[in-house]
Design an enzyme around this catalytic site. Structure first.
Site, mmCIF file in Angstrom:
data_model
loop_
_atom_site.group_PDB
_atom_site.id
_atom_site.type_symbol
_atom_site.label_atom_id
_atom_site.label_comp_id
_atom_site.label_asym_id
_atom_site.label_seq_id
_atom_site.Cartn_x
_atom_site.Cartn_y
_atom_site.Cartn_z
ATOM 1 N N ASP A 1 68.524 -51.355 -14.071
ATOM 2 C CA ASP A 1 69.048 -50.107 -14.647
ATOM 3 C C ASP A 1 70.044 -49.459 -13.686
ATOM 4 O O ASP A 1 70.684 -48.453 -14.021
ATOM 5 C CB ASP A 1 67.920 -49.151 -15.047
ATOM 6 C CG ASP A 1 67.065 -48.718 -13.872
ATOM 7 O OD1 ASP A 1 67.295 -49.211 -12.745
ATOM 8 O OD2 ASP A 1 66.161 -47.889 -14.074
ATOM 9 N N GLU B 1 61.116 -51.034 -2.450
ATOM 10 C CA GLU B 1 62.430 -50.437 -2.162
ATOM 11 C C GLU B 1 62.302 -49.337 -1.108
ATOM 12 O O GLU B 1 61.474 -48.409 -1.253
ATOM 13 C CB GLU B 1 63.033 -49.866 -3.464
ATOM 14 C CG GLU B 1 64.406 -49.254 -3.251
ATOM 15 C CD GLU B 1 65.194 -49.033 -4.550
ATOM 16 O OE1 GLU B 1 64.757 -49.496 -5.623
ATOM 17 O OE2 GLU B 1 66.256 -48.388 -4.464
ATOM 18 N N LYS C 1 60.757 -55.598 -15.652
ATOM 19 C CA LYS C 1 60.334 -54.861 -14.456
ATOM 20 C C LYS C 1 60.159 -53.399 -14.834
ATOM 21 O O LYS C 1 60.931 -52.881 -15.648
ATOM 22 C CB LYS C 1 61.380 -54.992 -13.344
ATOM 23 C CG LYS C 1 61.044 -54.180 -12.089
ATOM 24 C CD LYS C 1 61.954 -54.492 -10.936
ATOM 25 C CE LYS C 1 63.279 -53.765 -10.955
ATOM 26 N NZ LYS C 1 63.193 -52.287 -11.010
ATOM 27 N N ASP D 1 65.235 -54.899 -16.713
ATOM 28 C CA ASP D 1 64.616 -53.645 -16.262
ATOM 29 C C ASP D 1 64.299 -52.778 -17.474
ATOM 30 O O ASP D 1 65.165 -52.569 -18.329
ATOM 31 C CB ASP D 1 65.645 -52.900 -15.393
ATOM 32 C CG ASP D 1 65.077 -52.467 -14.068
ATOM 33 O OD1 ASP D 1 63.873 -52.657 -13.829
ATOM 34 O OD2 ASP D 1 65.869 -51.943 -13.249
HETATM 35 O O1 KIV Z 1 67.994 -51.431 -10.996
HETATM 36 C C1 KIV Z 1 68.047 -52.116 -9.966
HETATM 37 O O2 KIV Z 1 69.101 -52.655 -9.579
HETATM 38 C C2 KIV Z 1 66.829 -52.273 -9.200
HETATM 39 C C3 KIV Z 1 66.949 -52.917 -7.849
HETATM 40 C C4 KIV Z 1 67.475 -51.947 -6.871
HETATM 41 C C5 KIV Z 1 65.682 -53.517 -7.410
HETATM 42 O O3 KIV Z 1 65.794 -51.876 -9.624
#
Ligand code: KIV
Length: 265
Positions: free
Chosen positions: A45, A184, A114, A84
């Site tokens: 995201d 993170e 995720k 995501d």
């Molecule tokens: O959205 C994204 O790019 C992420 C990464 C920073 C792990 O969640």
């Protein structure tokens, strides 16, 4: 080479093979990184910030995520594609989460999803996703969708109590059945501790060198995004592009492009 799966990730950890993950949001970038041998592509995201110019990741919806997932999954043959789940797509109820994750899989072609946050908040949601046969990667530490409660993009897990809590939360996500865990912006020693405590792989972004894998935002590592302490610029693509744009503009204005070579007889 068979496509990497959520199950392969755990085998990688057991074998001690590091996992290289990058974000991608479009067909040509995903095709190139897949051909180069990246293990996992995250349609993050972060797309909201790097592709859409938003200030944070809160303002990207399911339709946009499905759209970008589709481009990436069409481009990949070997990498595991993780979609995501955006803000508010899994916060209201497990049922809504399953429906939205199902869209990332069915319409977007993702092989896993995720989501950000601990088992204490999203346990029933993760269980429901797994019941629907959708592998789930967790995300702890700095969780950008909680920016308004975290009070900014800050390092997390500092101090003994916060570190112990993060290890507990990581174990809880593993117990639920997550296939891996993004960590993170946490101190490097804590990244190492969580990695030792788990059988599932940890994928670090600003979590030190001892995680089982690393993830970077593509635009950041190409010098086209944000400059952060934890990211590394592997190529100055911004300058290469700016030079090409400038040369083109000069040549058009000078009448040097198109030349005979680029014209039909
Ligand atoms: O959205 C994204 O790019 C992420 C990464 C920073 C792990 O969640």
């Amino acid at each position: 080479m068979p496509r990497i799966t959520a199950a392969t990730l755990v085998e990688r950890k057991r074998a001690g093979d590091k996992i290289a993950m990058l974000t991608a949001y479009d067909y040509p970038s995903a095709q190139l990184m897949d051909a180069c041998g990246v293990d996992v592509i995250l349609v993050g995201d972060s797309c909201a910030m790097v592709m859409m110019g938003e200030e944070n990741t809160l303002n990207i919806g399911m339709d946009a995520m499905v759209h970008h997932c589709r481009m990436v999954s069409r481009a990949t043959k070997n990498a595991l594609v993780i979609g995501d789940l955006p803000y508010m797509s899994y916060h209201v109820s497990p049922e809504e989460a399953v429906r939205n994750a199902g869209r990332l899989v069915m319409e977007g072609g993702a092989q896993a999803v995720k989501l950000e946050g601990p088992a204490s908040k999203f346990g029933p949601t993760i269980e429901a996703l797994l019941r629907a046969s959708i592998p789930v990667m967790g995300h702890l530490g700095l969780t950008p969708q909680s920016i308004n409660t975290l009070g900014g993009f800050k390092v997390q897990g500092r101090g003994e109590a916060a570190a112990e809590q993060l290890v507990r939360e990581a174990k809880a996500l593993q117990a639920l059945g997550c296939c891996g865990l993004v960590l993170e912006c946490i101190p490097a020693y804590l990244g190492a501790e969580v990695t030792r405590a788990l059988d599932i792989p940890t994928i670090g972004i600003g979590a030190g060198p001892d995680c089982d894998g690393q993830v970077l935002v593509m635009h950041d590592m190409l010098g086209m995004g944000m400059y952060t302490k934890f990211s590394k610029v592997y190529a100055d693509v911004k300058t290469v592009m700016a030079d090409a744009f400038t040369d083109y503009i000069h040549e058009v204005k000078a009448g040097a492009f198109p030349s005979v070579e680029h014209s039909f007889k």
